[in-house]
Design an enzyme around this catalytic site. Structure first.
Site, PDB file in Angstrom:
ATOM      1  N   ASP A  83       0.878  -1.163   0.000  1.00  0.00           N
ATOM      2  CA  ASP A  83       0.000   0.000   0.000  1.00  0.00           C
ATOM      3  C   ASP A  83       0.921   1.220   0.000  1.00  0.00           C
ATOM      4  OD1 ASP A  83      -2.087   1.750   0.051  1.00  0.00           O
ATOM      5  OD2 ASP A  83      -3.099   0.856   1.780  1.00  0.00           O
TER       6      ASP A  83
HETATM    7  C1  BGC Z   1      -4.950   3.352   0.120  1.00  0.00           C
HETATM    8  C2  BGC Z   1      -5.053   2.334  -0.994  1.00  0.00           C
HETATM    9  C3  BGC Z   1      -4.932   3.017  -2.322  1.00  0.00           C
HETATM   10  C4  BGC Z   1      -3.612   3.767  -2.358  1.00  0.00           C
HETATM   11  C5  BGC Z   1      -3.349   4.477  -3.666  1.00  0.00           C
HETATM   12  C6  BGC Z   1      -3.717   4.239  -0.026  1.00  0.00           C
HETATM   13  O1  BGC Z   1      -3.771   5.311   0.857  1.00  0.00           O
HETATM   14  O2  BGC Z   1      -4.923   2.709   1.362  1.00  0.00           O
HETATM   15  O3  BGC Z   1      -6.270   1.654  -0.886  1.00  0.00           O
HETATM   16  O4  BGC Z   1      -5.029   2.107  -3.356  1.00  0.00           O
HETATM   17  O5  BGC Z   1      -3.597   4.733  -1.332  1.00  0.00           O
HETATM   18  O6  BGC Z   1      -4.165   5.567  -3.817  1.00  0.00           O
END
Ligand code: BGC
Length: 771
Positions: free
Chosen positions: A264
């Site tokens: 993530d």
């Molecule tokens: C989130 C993810 C997301 C990623 C990219 C993160 O803050 O937890 O779910 O895909 O950002 O935007």
């Protein structure tokens, strides 16, 4: 590297990946396993890789990240974009506008219990991604609804892993049928937003295997998503992205996952540990991570072979990508066609919770009094990366108008003026600013009692819409679980005025997560749960209220009587250790925290049914405008050998056509291991049955469906003894229509696993008292 002329260099796609990897420098490999940054208007990410607005990112405004290409070896950068509820594109502000369909959120889609429908949504969703030149969609999200306050629950499906895994697999299969990849997330045990980057989830191996990993396992085995995204949290003391047992042993070896794993955004701490764990790609990527990886290989702390394996995993997916294949894209998806699919998906998923004396459907040409700010301001979906830049949102007021149901102008004006006035107090913020500092929701309008009385005199029926939103970064508060005083007062006042005139009151819930119903629902004659229904939401709600569509959704998550009844209430969101605070992601304060899943496997209905705690509305529940009869439950054999089948006939016994979600629960014998009273082991939705029409459904159970995870043996074991098959319309005993039993003569080891994910210190888990 030996000097090679450009034209003799191996090229991805023409030469084997092994040859391409052999031709890569160490720096190129490190740069490939670390993303190439991302761009959010208004945000500045210190230390992030430089190419924030490189070609790939310009290709998809709003992309959440890109990988770095190696042009001399024919490796292109690929583009990844959020998110679970639709393609996350931004407007460029330069004449070209980018919009995408906001699909019904995950929780609503799961309430359809209809994998064919969800697959269709996936096909359309993926086609939009393809038309925007996106290689991988960062979704679906499939964490378990452990607690109703989870801020991202709307992105997720259910409290139950079987429905979670099957719905996720359907969406993944649909999206990927376009040649666009997915990233199932957040792997794993990421069930809260409080301290999301620092929380240590303390959880037993059994609860992990049976509840928190199971949905991912099903999705991997049924759909082979191109990628999996590890979560921010730690499991039993180690960041998920740094756990070889989670990422390599379980996901890649035991489940046979063939794609690559990405973190993530800014997840985990130690890039070298992440590489060793088999977490192929670190997103969105910083220069520091590249340096650490290069240094570790040079210093002998990281075997270059491990790095090569991670590179190979990425290259195998790059080879399948639209960018690599130079697929044409139009930047013009067919949003009109997709809006119809979004409406249909919402139609088929909403859950009718209450319908006393056939309050619904509303008679044609009824004059409606519409109350509640949400009726004029529908919440299509949640906030954060799960948000979608949609062209429009159909409010409930508009939906009713389209359906030919008349609303009173006075209420329309009063509510809209109030909403405009409240909105004016909060200037519109950019995406990042909003993300960091969300605008508080508008409070319910304290409508004057005499206005309600006047409406009760002129309208035929009242509809009140209650809304709740939530999103990434924060969990909801207990106070948001309950309705506020103004909301309860509104329902009470409308009910008093309308009931005095013998007129009915309907409540529509437009909510991101489970809320209380018990404190107010006696005042409502009918309650429709719309969750967050996407851009066509108002039309879809009107389809059901007007009877154009017969509701067929069922709850994929329980509505408890009190928040305190929730088995994780005592352990949510856990405890913080502020004295140990450090600087975390984006320079923000990171407070170490810990949450212990003391409820173990007793999540949702597994808890309520086993411990005899009556919910307000049980898992699997939902009403229809017709009724169904269940008959002729037949098992293929009285004893289990390799498999067993159960068939049942469902008949529409009412007066209008409808679909029924049929659920098969299994009660397993209890010997050494405690077990839930029953567990969902199969489900299906009938086709649209006309009055009097029947359909026979057949479910097949395998040893894995009979098994529980035995921690001592690290194995899934089906215990010998008597099993009861219960088929019905919800998880509540009173909705179980037919039962049958079969016998298993000897224990079966359905699967033997490696010992993994063991808690660092033992803790006491909830167990039912043996009778
Ligand atoms: C989130 C993810 C997301 C990623 C990219 C993160 O803050 O937890 O779910 O895909 O950002 O935007």
């Amino acid at each position: 590297m030996p000097a090679q002329a450009q034209n003799t260099l191996p090229q991805l796609g023409k030469n084997s990946t092994a040859e391409v990897i052999a031709a890569m420098t160490l720096e190129e490999k490190a740069n490939l396993v670390v993303g190439n940054g991302f761009y959010i208007p208004g945000a500045n990410f210190p230390g992030m890789n430089s190419a924030q607005l490189n070609e790939a990112q310009k290709k998809v405004p709003g992309a959440s990240g890109v990988t770095r290409g190696v042009p001399r070896l024919g490796i292109p950068p690929i583009v990844v974009t959020d998110g679970p509820a639709g393609v996350h594109v931004f407007n460029t502000g330069k004449g070209r506008v980018y919009y995408a369909t906001a699909w019904p959120v995950g929780t609503l889609l799961a309430s359809s219990w209809d994998t064919a429908l969800v697959r269709r949504v996936g096909v359309a969703f993926g086609s939009e991604a393809k038309e925007y030149g996106v290689d991988i969609i960062l979704g679906p999200g499939l964490n378990i609804h452990r607690n109703p306050l989870g801020g991202r629950n709307f992105e997720y499906y259910s409290e139950d892993p079987l429905i979670t895994g099957n719905i996720a697999a359907a969406l993944v299969n649909g999206i990927q049928s376009n040649g666009v990849g997915t990233s199932i997330k957040h792997f794993a045990a990421n069930n809260q937003e409080t301290d999301r980057n620092s929380v240590n989830t303390v959880v037993s191996e059994r609860a992990l295997r049976e509840i928190y990993l199971k949905g991912f396992e099903i999705a991997v085995k049924q759909a082979q998503p191109w990628t999996v995204m590890t979560s921010y949290n730690l499991i039993n003391g180690v960041y998920t992205s740094e756990r070889p047992d989670l990422v390599t042993t379980i996901l890649k070896n035991e489940w046979g996952f063939k794609g690559f794993v990405m973190t993530d955004w800014f997840g985990g701490k130690d890039p070298v540990a992440q590489m060793k764990a088999g977490n192929n790609l670190l997103m969105p990527g910083t220069a520091d991570q590249v340096k650490k990886i290069v240094d570790a290989v040079k210093g002998g702390q990281l075997d270059e072979k491990a790095l090569d394996r991670n590179v190979e995993g990425i290259l195998n997916i790059v080879l399948q990508s639209g960018t690599f294949k130079a697929d044409k894209y139009s930047d013009q998806p067919d949003l009109t066609k997709d809006a119809q699919i979004a409406r249909e998906a919402a139609d088929e998923s909403m859950v009718l919770l209450k319908n006393n004396n056939n309050t619904l459907p509303i008679a044609a040409n009824s004059h409606i009094a519409l109350f509640g700010i949400n009726a004029f301001n529908l919440i299509a979906g949640g906030t954060g990366s799960g948000d979608v830049n949609r062209l429009y949102t159909v409010s409930l007021a508009e939906g009713l108008f389209h359906a030919g149901l008349m609303e009173d102008g006075a209420l329309y004006t009063a509510y809209n003026e109030y909403i405009a006035q409240e909105n004016a107090k909060h200037p519109k913020k950019g995406f990042f600013e909003e993300f960091m500092n969300p605008t508080p929701p508008i409070q319910e309008y304290p409508i004057a009692p005499d206005m309600i009385t006047r409406q009760a005199a002129i309208a035929d029926i009242a509809i009140i819409s209650i809304g709740r939103n939530s999103g990434e970064g924060t969990d909801r508060k207990v106070s948001e679980f309950y309705l506020g005083e103004t909301e309860k007062q509104l329902i009470a006042n409308v009910a008093a005025a309308f009931h005095a005139k013998n007129k009915k009151v309907i409540v529509v819930l437009n909510i991101a997560g489970v809320t209380d119903v018990t404190q107010w629902e006696d005042n409502a004659d009918a309650v429709l749960l719309a969750w967050q229904p996407g851009l066509e939401g108002g039309n879809a709600i009107a389809d059901i209220l007007s009877g154009k569509v017969n509701p067929s959704g069922k709850l994929a998550t329980t509505f408890p009587v009190h928040y305190d009844d929730v088995p994780s209430a005592k352990n949510f969101p856990g405890k913080e250790f502020p004295e140990k605070a450090t600087t975390g992601m984006l320079g923000m304060k990171a407070i170490p925290a810990e949450v212990t899943y003391e409820e173990g496997i007793y999540v949702g209905y597994r808890y309520y049914n086993t411990f005899g705690v009556k919910p307000a509305y049980p898992f699997g529940y939902g009403l229809s405008y017709t009724t169904f009869g269940y008959s002729d439950l037949k098992l293929s054999s009285p004893t289990f050998t390799n498999t067993i089948s159960a068939s049942i006939t469902v008949t529409n016994t009412g007066k209008v056509a409808g679909k029924e979600v049929v659920q098969l629960y299994l009660t397993a014998p209890v010997h050494k291991l405690d077990k839930p009273a029953e567990e969902l082991r199969a489900f299906a939705k009938t086709s649209l049955l006309k009055p009097g029409e029947s359909q026979t459904l057949t479910f097949t159970l395998t040893p894995a469906d009979l098994a529980s995870y035995n921690t001592t043996a690290s194995a899934w074991i089906a215990d010998a003894g008597k099993y009861t098959v219960k088929i019905g319309a919800s998880s509540d005993d009173i909705d179980i229509k037919q039962t049958a039993t079969f016998n298993l003569a000897k224990d079966i080891v359905a699967e033997k696993d490696e010992k993994t994910l063991t808690p660092q210190t033992p803790f006491t888990e909830l167990k039912p008292v043996k009778k």
